[in-house]
Design an enzyme around this catalytic site. Structure first.
Site, PDB file in Angstrom:
ATOM      1  N   GLU A 243      42.108 -11.553  -0.828  1.00  0.00           N
ATOM      2  CA  GLU A 243      40.645 -11.579  -0.931  1.00  0.00           C
ATOM      3  C   GLU A 243      40.306 -12.485  -2.106  1.00  0.00           C
ATOM      4  OE1 GLU A 243      37.553 -11.355  -2.184  1.00  0.00           O
ATOM      5  OE2 GLU A 243      37.127  -9.187  -2.193  1.00  0.00           O
ATOM      6  N   CYS A 277      32.608 -10.311  -5.720  1.00  0.00           N
ATOM      7  CA  CYS A 277      33.084 -11.307  -4.752  1.00  0.00           C
ATOM      8  C   CYS A 277      32.017 -11.609  -3.709  1.00  0.00           C
ATOM      9  CB  CYS A 277      34.397 -10.869  -4.122  1.00  0.00           C
ATOM     10  SG  CYS A 277      34.490  -9.141  -3.705  1.00  0.00           S
TER      11      CYS A 277
END
Ligand code: TXE
Length: 469
Positions: A243, A277
């Site tokens: 990720e 994120c």
């Protein structure tokens, strides 16, 4: 001074070396965090290896029960851990801050505890029956970042443990303390060796990810480190869940009521001071609505109290570290040098890594604040005339974690959403992740899914039992 310790094989390890951790809000010394040696990496991996078979042999029901007990431990200790998160990471106790992070830790533990991967008959006829089972991979290396240190560690370790793997977790060198405390508490309900930690920077991280006895790598962090981890995995052929952050675009459709969406847009962009994120990192607004959106966002920004997050009135804390603070300042300075409309909100304390909430207008694709992941409280707002061009803008960068479309009529938004390239496209919300809903990046934002049944599958391997009838 408080000294924090790694947990290896269920025991606290006396550190050989340590480093000081400071509070980003005021520079106060918080405590000493260990730095693992190479030998300690070996010990942690071998403790995880030794514990794995017995852990995998426990019944699925038993592991689900123990996972549910972990959720209870997190719940009981959430105020203590939230306080540590605020003093170490910076996010405020209040609002979508460290108490919210602890609620997420509980939720993302209860989720996997309630799920089950049952064997699946994938083929059957008169002559044969083929059943696919999901078995653990073995020892999982988990590498966590500093923005949501406990929540992201939980995303990595809980599905792994739930499915019968054991784990060696390395928190970020910027934020090890609260994570070590969380792991110490969780270990009260786990057999020794199931969850171990090591600490240190990328050098120690790479010892772990390249270790021949690692069977799976879970990583959340930067793209550059993600690439190094892929290289490291040639030593163990471990599958990776990567990720790698994003540069999420949000598009406001023409004619949308700015007042109605402003709060969603604001927290979509400024959650955790933008150090998330899947935050909105570029906002595209039709030229006719541009001023209305700018002023609605400005109204909310001007109501924020910026400061030390242990004050319950504070909703915006400092950036976590100097590297990130300097990076955001540099991107805003670049925008200012290019005659963008830089609007700053809020009084910042003199000490600490504080930045004002910043809206940047009169900016275009190709400028650094739009094209680079700022990971901080400075949002570029780009005007568009033609929706097709806005969609092309949203899709033009390699990062593709999330995106969102905002409109009064969600049905109209759905058509635009279908043209966006990202792992998740939200409508009238952004970053609205959920423990049962798969989440992962497309393109340069990484690969592999977390959360829900897909997340559990990602920490298992398929094993087929094929029966001749
Ligand atoms: O990330 P790193 P950094 C982005 C954000 C930020 C930038 C750099 O834009 O400005 O990344 O942050 C470990 N082998 N994100 O330097 O280096 C490291 O010790 C194994 C987005 O903090 O990727 C830490 O535990 N591990 C992101 C973790 O990797 C290594 C969240 C992340 O650090 C290693 C954080 C190596 N060779 C930053 N090198 C998101 N996806 O949300 C480092 N590490």
């Amino acid at each position: 001074m408080q000294k924090y310790q790694n947990v290896v094989n269920g025991e606290l390890a006396e550190p050989v070396e340590s480093h000081k951790i400071f509070n980003p809000a005021n520079g106060d010394l918080l405590g000493l965090a260990p730095i693992s040696t190479e030998n300690e990496v070996e010990q942690a991996v071998s403790a995880a290896r030794d514990a794995q078979l017995a852990w995998a042999r426990r019944s699925d029901k038993e592991r689900a029960e123990i996972t549910a007990r972990i959720a209870k431990v997190l719940e009981e200790n959430s105020e203590y851990l939230a306080n540590l998160i605020t003093r170490e990471q910076g996010k405020p106790l209040s609002g979508p801050g460290s108490r919210f992070e602890m609620q997420a830790c509980v939720g993302w533990t209860q989720g996997p505890a309630s799920l089950e991967l049952t064997p699946e008959v994938v083929y059957e006829d008169d002559e044969r029956k083929d059943t696919l089972h999901r078995v653990p991979l073995g020892v999982v290396a988990a590498i966590a970042p500093w923005n949501w240190p406990l929540m992201i560690a939980i995303w990595q370790i809980i599905p792994a443990i739930r499915m019968g793997n054991t784990v060696v977790l390395k928190p970020s060198e910027y934020t090890p303390i609260a994570t070590l405390e969380m792991v110490r508490l969780i270990n009260q309900v786990l057999p020794p060796g199931v969850l171990n930690t090591i600490t240190g920077d990328g050098r120690i991280g790479s010892k772990l990810t390249s270790h021949p006895d690692i069977d799976k790598i879970m990583f959340t962090g930067s793209e550059a480190t993600g690439r190094r981890i892929i290289e490291a995995s040639t030593h163990n052929l471990a599958p990776i869940t990567l990720e790698l952050g994003g540069n999420d675009a949000a598009i406001v459709l023409p004619g949308t009521n700015a007042g109605a969406i402003a709060e969603g847009l604001f927290w979509g962009a400024f959650l955790n001071m933008g150090q998330t994120c899947a935050c909105i990192k570029r906002l595209y607004v039709h030229e006719d609505d541009y001023e209305a959106v700018m002023s609605s966002l400005g109204n909310i920004a001007s109501q924020m109290t910026i400061g030390d997050g242990t004050d319950e009135n504070v909703l915006i804390g400092p950036l976590q570290n100097k590297m990130q603070y300097e990076k955001v300042r540099e991107l805003v300075a670049d925008a200012r040098a290019n005659q963008c409309d830089v609007r700053e909100f809020g009084d910042t304390p003199d000490k600490g890594y504080f930045l004002p909430v910043t809206l940047v207008g009169d900016i275009n694709d190709g400028q650094r604040l739009v094209d680079e992941e700022q990971f901080g409280p400075a949002l570029p707002i780009v005007r568009y005339r033609d929706l097709n061009a806005a969609v092309a803008s949203a899709n033009r960068l390699p990062a593709a974690l999330g995106a969102s479309v905002w409109a009064d009529d969600p049905a109209t938004a759905a058509e635009t959403a279908s043209r966006l390239e990202a792992g998740t496209i939200w409508i009238n919300q952004h970053g609205a992740i959920h423990p049962m809903v798969p989440f992962g990046g497309n393109k340069a934002s990484g690969y592999g899914c977390e959360f829900g049944l897909e997340g559990l599958k990602a920490v298992t391997q398929a094993r087929v039992i094929s029966l001749k009838k």
